[in-house]
Design an enzyme around this catalytic site. Sequence first.
Site, PDB file in Angstrom:
ATOM      1  N   TYR A 160       0.841  -1.209   0.000  1.00 21.60           N
ATOM      2  CA  TYR A 160       0.000   0.000   0.000  1.00 21.60           C
ATOM      3  C   TYR A 160       0.876   1.259   0.000  1.00 21.60           C
ATOM      4  CZ  TYR A 160      -2.843   3.771   1.859  1.00 21.60           C
ATOM      5  OH  TYR A 160      -3.444   4.990   2.056  1.00 21.60           O
ATOM      6  N   ASN A 172      -3.453   9.547  10.659  1.00 20.53           N
ATOM      7  CA  ASN A 172      -4.665   8.719  10.832  1.00 20.53           C
ATOM      8  C   ASN A 172      -5.923   9.574  10.828  1.00 20.53           C
ATOM      9  OD1 ASN A 172      -2.406   6.989  11.647  1.00 20.53           O
ATOM     10  ND2 ASN A 172      -4.026   5.569  12.218  1.00 20.53           N
ATOM     11  N   LEU A 197      -9.214   1.734  14.108  1.00 14.26           N
ATOM     12  CA  LEU A 197      -9.358   1.686  15.564  1.00 14.26           C
ATOM     13  C   LEU A 197     -10.581   2.458  16.075  1.00 14.26           C
ATOM     14  CD1 LEU A 197      -8.189   0.799  18.278  1.00 14.26           C
ATOM     15  CD2 LEU A 197      -6.870   2.939  18.306  1.00 14.26           C
ATOM     16  N   ARG A 231      -0.092  -6.634  15.186  1.00 10.36           N
ATOM     17  CA  ARG A 231      -0.579  -6.798  13.809  1.00 10.36           C
ATOM     18  C   ARG A 231       0.608  -6.578  12.874  1.00 10.36           C
ATOM     19  NH1 ARG A 231      -5.305  -2.779  11.795  1.00 10.36           N
ATOM     20  NH2 ARG A 231      -3.580  -1.290  11.837  1.00 10.36           N
TER      21      ARG A 231
END
Length: 329
Positions: A143, A172, A192, A284
Amino acid sequence: MSRYLIVGGAGYIGSHVVRALVERGDTVVVLDNLSTGHLEAIATSGARFIPGDVCEGNGLDRLFRCQEFDCVMHFAASSLVGESVTKPLDYYANNAGGAIRLLEAMQRNGVDNFVFSSTAAVYGEPSRVPIEESCTPQPTNPYGRSKRFIEQLLGDCAKAYGLRYAALRYFNAGGACPSGEIGEDHSPETHLIPLVLQVALGQRERIDIYGTDWPTPDGTCVRDYVHVCDLADAHLLAADRLAAGGESVVFNLGNERGLSVREVVDLARRVTGREIPVRDAPRRSGDPARLVASSSRIRSALGWSPRFEDPGELIETAWRWHREHPHGY
Ligand code: UFG
């Protein structure tokens, strides 16, 4: 008054920009294939909607031939880091391929001004925080690499064809239009803040915290959450600068303030007044420990400053959207 083509304008960030442009009196055409966007996000905005895919050059040519544009903004992209690792060809085809088709059509039709949605993911695991634009990009996933490729392509097109662009590296994105009419609606949801608010709504049992052993103060990942309306403001300022003859630029867009995953959950508990159970989970893969922007370049060049500096306010606007639209659009 200017004429804008907003590619991917039915998506989360694009729809907030569409609304801001129409509100100030610009003419807006949205091109979107609605693969992840929502018609409802622009239905009452006053923008004209054209269904279509950025990867189809013929359709783009038809559009440019029947309507003149002063500026193109490009939001349409696949944007999930984890998915990009398992489907790199899709990411390069959609992100790099789509941008190439769009830039080709702009060049053929004499449109020179371009605002591009880039990302903090171009930095990879940064060596210094806060991150300045001069930090060497070293994306760590397909990405980020697809977005970095487009940034480099933009530099090449600027030299060869006189394209003028602003590449905006979002940190974000969060929050929603304070009116409560538009907001974040992804399927599946992986981000999130919306996930935490779905727990608050009782739609999920708990939130998994991806990693509690990161080299950060509380062991959870730190991110710079920036309000989607502040992102929209920056797009308008960047487009105005290009329209006034300003040169091509790359800008970070963040609040310059890091919040850990646990801090986000605590804030959401405070804002919603609800219990939000958490569970410690493994890291993650692909997550950097800490991404915090320096946004001093856009602050001094364009006078941008976030209206939603308080992360509690950001979560409040997101909460309003999720409470009023518990199942999205
Ligand atoms: N997180 C959890 N639990 C969850 C979901 C997320 O602990 O259930 C953590 C993540 O590990 C990360 C943080 O919350 O540390 C934020 O995760 P998001 O998925 O909300 O956002 P990302 O930081 O992974 O990615 C976002 C955009 C990308 C962009 C990146 C740039 O989705 O497109 O910001 O910072 F590249």
